[in-house]
Design a protein around this motif. Structure first.
Motif, PDB file in Angstrom:
ATOM      1  N   LYS A   1      -1.703  -0.629   2.622  1.00  0.00           N
ATOM      2  CA  LYS A   1      -1.252  -1.968   2.242  1.00  0.00           C
ATOM      3  C   LYS A   1      -2.255  -3.031   2.726  1.00  0.00           C
ATOM      4  CE  LYS A   1       3.713  -1.715   1.836  1.00  0.00           C
ATOM      5  NZ  LYS A   1       4.913  -1.634   2.633  1.00  0.00           N
ATOM      6  N   SER A   2      -2.681  -2.888   4.001  1.00  0.00           N
ATOM      7  CA  SER A   2      -3.561  -3.919   4.536  1.00  0.00           C
ATOM      8  C   SER A   2      -4.936  -3.855   3.872  1.00  0.00           C
ATOM      9  CB  SER A   2      -3.647  -3.803   6.059  1.00  0.00           C
ATOM     10  OG  SER A   2      -4.779  -3.068   6.440  1.00  0.00           O
ATOM     11  N   LEU A   3      -5.443  -2.646   3.611  1.00  0.00           N
ATOM     12  CA  LEU A   3      -6.755  -2.527   2.970  1.00  0.00           C
ATOM     13  C   LEU A   3      -6.716  -3.095   1.552  1.00  0.00           C
ATOM     14  CD1 LEU A   3      -7.829   1.034   4.155  1.00  0.00           C
ATOM     15  CD2 LEU A   3      -8.798  -1.129   4.890  1.00  0.00           C
ATOM     16  N   VAL A   4      -5.687  -2.711   0.804  1.00  0.00           N
ATOM     17  CA  VAL A   4      -5.584  -3.192  -0.573  1.00  0.00           C
ATOM     18  C   VAL A   4      -5.397  -4.707  -0.572  1.00  0.00           C
ATOM     19  CG1 VAL A   4      -4.186  -3.090  -2.680  1.00  0.00           C
ATOM     20  CG2 VAL A   4      -4.772  -0.994  -1.481  1.00  0.00           C
ATOM     21  N   GLY A   5      -4.672  -5.198   0.426  1.00  0.00           N
ATOM     22  CA  GLY A   5      -4.466  -6.642   0.554  1.00  0.00           C
ATOM     23  C   GLY A   5      -5.772  -7.403   0.740  1.00  0.00           C
ATOM     24  N   GLN A   6      -6.778  -6.734   1.343  1.00  0.00           N
ATOM     25  CA  GLN A   6      -8.075  -7.392   1.527  1.00  0.00           C
ATOM     26  C   GLN A   6      -8.989  -7.203   0.313  1.00  0.00           C
ATOM     27  OE1 GLN A   6      -9.795  -6.289   5.441  1.00  0.00           O
ATOM     28  NE2 GLN A   6      -7.760  -5.492   5.856  1.00  0.00           N
ATOM     29  N   GLY A   7      -8.410  -6.622  -0.764  1.00  0.00           N
ATOM     30  CA  GLY A   7      -9.197  -6.455  -1.978  1.00  0.00           C
ATOM     31  C   GLY A   7     -10.011  -5.171  -2.004  1.00  0.00           C
ATOM     32  N   ILE A   8      -9.719  -4.250  -1.080  1.00  0.00           N
ATOM     33  CA  ILE A   8     -10.455  -2.973  -1.065  1.00  0.00           C
ATOM     34  C   ILE A   8      -9.741  -1.982  -1.977  1.00  0.00           C
ATOM     35  CG2 ILE A   8     -11.167  -1.044   0.397  1.00  0.00           C
ATOM     36  CD1 ILE A   8     -11.299  -3.114   2.705  1.00  0.00           C
ATOM     37  N   ARG A   9     -10.520  -1.278  -2.780  1.00  0.00           N
ATOM     38  CA  ARG A   9      -9.901  -0.276  -3.664  1.00  0.00           C
ATOM     39  C   ARG A   9      -9.924   1.080  -2.984  1.00  0.00           C
ATOM     40  NH1 ARG A   9     -12.120  -0.986  -9.623  1.00  0.00           N
ATOM     41  NH2 ARG A   9     -10.623   0.677  -9.962  1.00  0.00           N
ATOM     42  N   VAL A  10      -8.747   1.673  -2.871  1.00  0.00           N
ATOM     43  CA  VAL A  10      -8.628   3.007  -2.264  1.00  0.00           C
ATOM     44  C   VAL A  10      -8.839   4.023  -3.370  1.00  0.00           C
ATOM     45  CG1 VAL A  10      -7.030   4.604  -1.167  1.00  0.00           C
ATOM     46  CG2 VAL A  10      -7.055   2.206  -0.484  1.00  0.00           C
ATOM     47  N   LYS A  11      -9.794   4.936  -3.170  1.00  0.00           N
ATOM     48  CA  LYS A  11     -10.090   5.876  -4.240  1.00  0.00           C
ATOM     49  C   LYS A  11      -9.016   6.967  -4.325  1.00  0.00           C
ATOM     50  CE  LYS A  11     -13.614   8.634  -6.370  1.00  0.00           C
ATOM     51  NZ  LYS A  11     -14.419   9.789  -6.018  1.00  0.00           N
ATOM     52  N   ASP A  12      -8.651   7.502  -3.177  1.00  0.00           N
ATOM     53  CA  ASP A  12      -7.658   8.583  -3.214  1.00  0.00           C
ATOM     54  C   ASP A  12      -7.036   8.739  -1.841  1.00  0.00           C
ATOM     55  OD1 ASP A  12      -6.166  10.593  -4.382  1.00  0.00           O
ATOM     56  OD2 ASP A  12      -7.911  11.413  -5.429  1.00  0.00           O
ATOM     57  N   VAL A  13      -5.880   9.407  -1.827  1.00  0.00           N
ATOM     58  CA  VAL A  13      -5.227   9.747  -0.556  1.00  0.00           C
ATOM     59  C   VAL A  13      -4.936  11.242  -0.601  1.00  0.00           C
ATOM     60  CG1 VAL A  13      -3.203   9.400   0.890  1.00  0.00           C
ATOM     61  CG2 VAL A  13      -4.198   7.462  -0.296  1.00  0.00           C
ATOM     62  N   TYR A  14      -5.365  11.947   0.438  1.00  0.00           N
ATOM     63  CA  TYR A  14      -5.063  13.378   0.535  1.00  0.00           C
ATOM     64  C   TYR A  14      -3.961  13.554   1.559  1.00  0.00           C
ATOM     65  CZ  TYR A  14      -9.616  13.917  -1.700  1.00  0.00           C
ATOM     66  OH  TYR A  14     -10.667  13.854  -2.562  1.00  0.00           O
ATOM     67  N   SER A  15      -2.893  14.261   1.166  1.00  0.00           N
ATOM     68  CA  SER A  15      -1.785  14.404   2.117  1.00  0.00           C
ATOM     69  C   SER A  15      -1.180  15.792   1.984  1.00  0.00           C
ATOM     70  CB  SER A  15      -0.739  13.329   1.855  1.00  0.00           C
ATOM     71  OG  SER A  15      -0.243  13.456   0.550  1.00  0.00           O
ATOM     72  N   PRO A  16      -0.529  16.276   3.064  1.00  0.00           N
ATOM     73  CA  PRO A  16       0.096  17.595   2.987  1.00  0.00           C
ATOM     74  C   PRO A  16       1.367  17.599   2.145  1.00  0.00           C
ATOM     75  CG  PRO A  16       0.398  16.666   5.180  1.00  0.00           C
ATOM     76  CD  PRO A  16      -0.474  15.720   4.428  1.00  0.00           C
ATOM     77  N   PHE A  17       1.965  16.443   1.952  1.00  0.00           N
ATOM     78  CA  PHE A  17       3.199  16.366   1.155  1.00  0.00           C
ATOM     79  C   PHE A  17       3.208  15.012   0.459  1.00  0.00           C
ATOM     80  CE2 PHE A  17       4.142  15.057   5.508  1.00  0.00           C
ATOM     81  CZ  PHE A  17       4.658  13.792   5.315  1.00  0.00           C
ATOM     82  N   PRO A  18       4.042  14.851  -0.568  1.00  0.00           N
ATOM     83  CA  PRO A  18       4.056  13.569  -1.277  1.00  0.00           C
ATOM     84  C   PRO A  18       4.514  12.432  -0.366  1.00  0.00           C
ATOM     85  CG  PRO A  18       5.835  14.998  -2.049  1.00  0.00           C
ATOM     86  CD  PRO A  18       4.963  15.827  -1.180  1.00  0.00           C
ATOM     87  N   ILE A  19       3.737  11.356  -0.298  1.00  0.00           N
ATOM     88  CA  ILE A  19       4.147  10.169   0.466  1.00  0.00           C
ATOM     89  C   ILE A  19       4.833   9.248  -0.534  1.00  0.00           C
ATOM     90  CG2 ILE A  19       3.382   8.321   1.993  1.00  0.00           C
ATOM     91  CD1 ILE A  19       0.769   9.819   2.382  1.00  0.00           C
ATOM     92  N   HIS A  20       6.121   9.093  -0.381  1.00  0.00           N
ATOM     93  CA  HIS A  20       6.848   8.291  -1.362  1.00  0.00           C
ATOM     94  C   HIS A  20       6.507   6.816  -1.196  1.00  0.00           C
ATOM     95  CE1 HIS A  20       9.747  11.864  -1.487  1.00  0.00           C
ATOM     96  NE2 HIS A  20       8.923  11.931  -2.497  1.00  0.00           N
ATOM     97  N   GLY A  21       6.152   6.195  -2.312  1.00  0.00           N
ATOM     98  CA  GLY A  21       5.866   4.760  -2.287  1.00  0.00           C
ATOM     99  C   GLY A  21       4.389   4.431  -2.197  1.00  0.00           C
TER     100      GLY A  21
END
Lengths: 175, 458
Positions: A20-40
């Motif tokens: 949230k904070s990174l996107v709020g600063q205008g940074i584009r997140v390319k991907d998130v790798y996680s062991p399980f689905p992060i809801h939201g």
């Protein structure tokens, strides 16, 4: 020189806050790798809803049509038979007996069509190499991937913004 | 984050972290095989081999080696088929219906219940296969172009509907199961240190990397598959029941059959899940994940479906009298007082009376009582099919044709053998596959884990 940042977090809640904070600063997140689905997480990092359900419906309708067409051909058109006093001369009179197979065949096509589409779109097929940046992302760690390529900030500015989040580890690689 | 009422019992006991869940499930796969497992798989594969031997003898000699006769021309073969298909109903019910109802307790048991489903359906498929007599022409059940004047299969026949229902059910369950397994295989792949197993799990995990988009698709696919697998579960056993219900045999020709068979299937399926899971949780030390609350939930399903089955038995009796058809009422009077009344009363005791004990909370939450009653229900449900099939056939319209069925050693050998094959497959699954949906379990840890709930309550 473009760079890839792999930011590791040890909790899904921390990933949400950081994203949230990174996107709020205008940074584009390319991907998130996680062991399980992060809801939201999807709306935050800009992932659109998948259209697999629509695809499944279309596969299922194809199955319905094929099943009815096939049974019309086998039972009504090609070789009509009088079975137990219930003649097979018109589709509309026989269609109730065809419903179970029509249903089963629709489910068969809908389920397998969607499963295949899912595997192909994900690029998950037998023998494909794993692309998660760290083996711990299938256990209890979460990695956010950010690249300089699709961000307007410089590598140093990105790093500063990333370091401000509650991260565990940061690895920076040249792309 | 999702919260849960504090008074709701936690689903994951103890002080667990994400890592603990991985270690608890993947640990037994990485370690050496325990002695108990080796003993059990040796015994079950010997039984399986004996069964395969009996099947080979049957195929090479003919179905005259079964105890069938002119009057009772369908007996253990179809009894075993319906029994196994019924058992195969719990897995998809747990994973599909409970997913639609957002029941979190399914996550601890769905993986092994689905495995059980798949193995049970394979065992079920053995029986129609071998009772055709000439298994090498079994492809004739498919509508293939042929040289017999282009004679097609009969799409008006429930037996053919069964071919489509069982094969769809089997393949869709398999896909549903495997799609859930892919992320868990990836977890094993990333933990495994030995090169060969790592390679194998790497192939099995299809290169899964757990990207956000992959997980979105994963959840959508699970939901849609659950949505279409739910009516599928109900259709499959309805169609199995129509094998009988669309005939004109008194005792079979009954409109109540589809719902009655479906609830019977869920009833027996849950009983088999209890039998297997109570052993597995102990052997693999999964007591924190599959605990008394899970067992209690399943026992409640058993009371509900067992009672529906009981009502169906009584309705059948009433309708046979109310119909005024003497053949129909004779068929039912003969069931409970004729030469097969012993089987009828075993069925009644095991399926209608014994599950009512679960109304007592002490019994419902007792693991020993649950295990014993689950075996009783498994036996009772086998007898239900035996009663429906054999008692309806053994009294023909002509008293001169009346007969009885006596099982031969081949009948018994094949049935016991399928239990052996089933257990061998299940034991292999328990050894090499992630027996819990471990990555899905991690999503409920914070809302339903004991230590997290206690912290929130403070």
């Amino acid at each position: 020189m473009s760079k890839i940042f792999h930011v590791m977090y040890d909790d899904d809640a921390k990933v949400m806050v950081a994203a949230k904070s990174l996107v709020g600063q205008g940074i584009r997140v390319k991907d998130v790798y996680s062991p399980f689905p992060i809801h939201g997480i999807d709306p935050i990092i800009g992932i659109k809803r998948t259209r697999l359900a629509i695809a499944s419906f279309m596969y299922a309708m194809t199955g319905t049509s094929l099943a009815l067409l096939g049974m019309w051909y086998f039972m009504i058109h090609d070789w009509p038979m009088n079975i137990g006093g219930k003649p097979s001369f018109s589709l509309i009179e026989n269609v109730t007996a065809f419903l179970p197979v029509t249903f089963e065949f629709s489910v068969l096509c809908g389920a397998h069509g969607m499963a295949l589409t899912y595997l192909l779109r994900n690029g998950t097929l037998p023998g494909m190499p794993a692309t998660n940046p760290d083996p711990r992302t299938t256990d209890d760690k979460f990695v956010v991937e950010i690249t300089t390529d699709n961000n307007s900030m410089s590598a140093d500015e990105l790093e500063a913004a990333i370091r401000a989040t509650d991260l565990l580890e940061l690895s920076i690689k040249d792309a | 984050m999702q919260r849960e009422a504090a008074i709701r019992e936690p689903l994951i006991l103890g002080h667990k972290t994400y890592k603990d869940i991985t270690d608890d499930v993947v640990g037994p796969i990485m370690g050496p095989a325990p002695l108990g497992w080796k003993i059990m798989i040796t015994i079950s594969s010997l039984i399986a081999l004996y069964g395969v031997g009996c099947i080979l003898y049957l195929l090479s000699t003919g179905i005259g080696t079964w105890g069938l006769n002119k009057t009772v021309d369908w007996a253990w073969d179809i009894t075993n088929f319906v029994w196994w298909v019924g058992i195969g109903h719990a897995g998809t019910l747990i994973s599909a219906v409970l997913l639609l109802f957002r029941q979190k307790w399914r996550m601890a048991i769905n993986r092994s219940a689905e495995a059980m489903t798949i193995f049970a359906v394979i065992m079920a498929a053995v029986f129609p296969g071998i009772h055709m007599g000439r298994i090498w022409v079994s492809y004739w059940v498919l509508p293939l172009p042929n040289q017999f004047g282009s004679l097609w299969v009969n799409f008006n026949s429930p037996l053919l509907w069964d071919v489509f229902a069982i094969s769809t059910y089997f393949s869709v369950s398999l896909v549903f199961w495997y799609i859930g397994l892919i992320p868990d295989f990836a977890t094993i792949r990333d933990r495994m240190t030995k090169p060969l197993p790592k390679k194998i799990y790497s192939i099995l995990s299809f290169g899964w990397s757990g990207r956000a988009k992959n997980w979105t698709r994963f959840e959508e696919v699970s939901l849609v598959l659950a949505g279409i697998a739910t009516p599928l579960v109900f259709s499959v056993h309805s169609i199995v029941s129509m094998d009988f219900a669309t005939s004109v045999i008194p005792g079979w020709h009954t409109t109540i059959f589809p719902p009655y068979f479906v609830s019977g299937a869920v009833f027996s399926g849950f009983a088999m899940v209890q039998t297997l899971l109570l052993i597995m949780r102990k052997g693999m030390k999964l007591e924190n994940y599959i605990h008394v609350k899970h067992v209690e939930y399943m026992n409640i399903v058993i009371i509900v479906t067992g009672s529906i089955v009981g009502v169906a038995y009584l309705t059948e009796l009433f309708i046979s009298w109310y119909s005024g058809v003497e053949y129909e009422s004779y068929a039912f009077i003969n069931r409970f007082s004729g030469p097969y009344s012993w089987a009828y009363w075993i069925m009644m005791t095991c399926n209608v009376i014994s599950p009512q004990l679960f109304w007592f909370k002490k019994i419902r939450r007792s693991l020993v009582a649950t295990f014993a009653l689950s075996i009783v229900v498994n036996i009772g449900m086998w007898f239900e099919r035996y009663v429906i099939i054999v008692t309806s056939l053994h009294r023909d319209y002509l008293p001169s044709s009346w007969g009885e069925f006596h099982a031969t050693s081949i009948d018994i050998g094949i049935f016991i053998g399928t239990i052996g094959i089933f257990l061998t497959l299940f034991l292999a699954f328990a050894r090499f596959f992630p027996v819990l949906a471990l990555n899905e379990l991690k999503t409920i840890l914070k809302s339903s884990g004991e230590s997290y709930k206690n912290e929130q309550a403070k």
